[in-house]
Design an enzyme around this catalytic site. Sequence first.
Site, PDB file in Angstrom:
ATOM      1  N   PRO A 116      30.137 -15.655   2.061  1.00  0.00           N
ATOM      2  CA  PRO A 116      31.352 -15.707   2.894  1.00  0.00           C
ATOM      3  C   PRO A 116      32.418 -14.785   2.307  1.00  0.00           C
ATOM      4  CG  PRO A 116      31.025 -17.786   1.677  1.00  0.00           C
ATOM      5  CD  PRO A 116      29.925 -16.865   1.263  1.00  0.00           C
ATOM      6  N   ALA A 156      36.346 -13.455   3.203  1.00  0.00           N
ATOM      7  CA  ALA A 156      37.500 -13.534   4.097  1.00  0.00           C
ATOM      8  C   ALA A 156      37.809 -12.161   4.686  1.00  0.00           C
ATOM      9  CB  ALA A 156      38.707 -14.070   3.338  1.00  0.00           C
ATOM     10  N   GLN A 213      31.613 -22.812   5.603  1.00  0.00           N
ATOM     11  CA  GLN A 213      32.203 -23.073   4.291  1.00  0.00           C
ATOM     12  C   GLN A 213      33.640 -23.563   4.443  1.00  0.00           C
ATOM     13  OE1 GLN A 213      33.893 -20.147   1.407  1.00  0.00           O
ATOM     14  NE2 GLN A 213      32.132 -20.704   0.143  1.00  0.00           N
ATOM     15  N   CYS A 241      36.598 -19.556  -5.048  1.00  0.00           N
ATOM     16  CA  CYS A 241      37.557 -18.521  -4.642  1.00  0.00           C
ATOM     17  C   CYS A 241      38.652 -18.345  -5.685  1.00  0.00           C
ATOM     18  CB  CYS A 241      38.176 -18.867  -3.294  1.00  0.00           C
ATOM     19  SG  CYS A 241      39.373 -17.633  -2.765  1.00  0.00           S
ATOM     20  N   LYS A 294      29.564 -23.486  -3.482  1.00  0.00           N
ATOM     21  CA  LYS A 294      29.631 -22.140  -4.051  1.00  0.00           C
ATOM     22  C   LYS A 294      30.592 -22.220  -5.232  1.00  0.00           C
ATOM     23  CE  LYS A 294      29.562 -17.416  -3.685  1.00  0.00           C
ATOM     24  NZ  LYS A 294      30.724 -16.581  -3.645  1.00  0.00           N
ATOM     25  N   ASN A 311      24.773 -14.709  -7.350  1.00  0.00           N
ATOM     26  CA  ASN A 311      25.754 -13.879  -6.644  1.00  0.00           C
ATOM     27  C   ASN A 311      26.581 -13.104  -7.668  1.00  0.00           C
ATOM     28  OD1 ASN A 311      28.931 -14.614  -5.199  1.00  0.00           O
ATOM     29  ND2 ASN A 311      27.583 -13.052  -4.424  1.00  0.00           N
ATOM     30  N   GLY A 312      26.961 -11.883  -7.278  1.00  0.00           N
ATOM     31  CA  GLY A 312      27.821 -11.068  -8.144  1.00  0.00           C
ATOM     32  C   GLY A 312      27.211  -9.710  -8.431  1.00  0.00           C
ATOM     33  N   GLY A 314      27.767 -10.172  -1.043  1.00  0.00           N
ATOM     34  CA  GLY A 314      29.051 -10.219  -0.356  1.00  0.00           C
ATOM     35  C   GLY A 314      29.638  -8.835  -0.208  1.00  0.00           C
ATOM     36  N   ARG A 315      30.468  -8.443  -1.192  1.00  0.00           N
ATOM     37  CA  ARG A 315      31.200  -7.182  -1.061  1.00  0.00           C
ATOM     38  C   ARG A 315      30.278  -5.970  -0.960  1.00  0.00           C
ATOM     39  NH1 ARG A 315      34.857  -6.506  -5.492  1.00  0.00           N
ATOM     40  NH2 ARG A 315      33.137  -7.409  -6.643  1.00  0.00           N
TER      41      ARG A 315
END
Length: 310
Positions: free
Chosen positions: A16, A18, A70, A101, A141, A200-201, A224-225
């Site tokens: 997820p 934003a 989420q 977050c 998460k 993740n990362g 993600g990014r």
Amino acid sequence: MKNKIDFSQPLVVLAPLAGYTDLPFRAVVKKFGADLTISEMISSNALVYKSEKTRKMIEKSPSEDPYIVQIAGNNKDIVRDAVEILNDIDGIDGIDLNCGCPAPKVFSHGSGSNLLGDLKKLEEILSTVKKYNKKQYTTAKVRIGVNEKIPVDIAKAVESCGVDFVSVHGRTRAGKYKAPVDYDAIRLMKEAVSIPVIANGDIKSYDKAREVLEYTKADGVMIGRAAIGNPWIFYQLKYGVENIDQDKKREIILEHYDEVLKFHGIHGAVMFRKLLHSYSKGYKGAAEFRDIINRISDEKVMRDMIENFF
């Protein structure tokens, strides 16, 4: 009830994000290879206090199956009410609690990664989600700590709440998005619990994803990014291809553009500018292209520009 999420092969999950992982983007990555999509982070408060914008953020594409929403929150009564609202919405397969977050406004409200600094509080909120959730999955998460790394403590706290799996971003809150990702911490978490763990990362390529899975023994990767401007990474992972040809890239970009127009309407062309900035990175003539599209708001002209440039 049949398990919609199958961990017999490593999962490839869209994180997820934003402002980015809206319905159009999720529909595109789903079509091209993501196993699981998750909504943008939804504030429990906004959901409970009937924000229209928040309701729209939950809508999903028909192709998104399975689909997880989420939420973020730190008040168990409001979190319970948010879960009960989601229970009444069809097409949602699970509810994920954001405990990772790092954004200051989320952190200062006591939500997101703030929960990692008070594991009793994290357990209280996550257990509330688990208790009231009528969907098939409850997930979380997390990061690996606020300032100190406490990955194993976090993994065990999350597992004790009865979640179905946990996704872990291998940085502390203090590490934001810059510190090196600690894949050792993810590996330790995987060893410490019996539930599936998704890594993740900084997973930015096909090779990196394979390496992280091999090293951490995680049950999947969450991207993600690295997917912004590069959604074909899901196609690469799904089909095991290292290089994506230009035609496939163009097809994916146009599909994304069409989905944005369909969902956001006339304003979609303007919204797509920032995405084209990402898509055009590394292309010859990208700077000029960005200058031109920054002045275009007509959707047909924009589509021609995309077709010609890519």
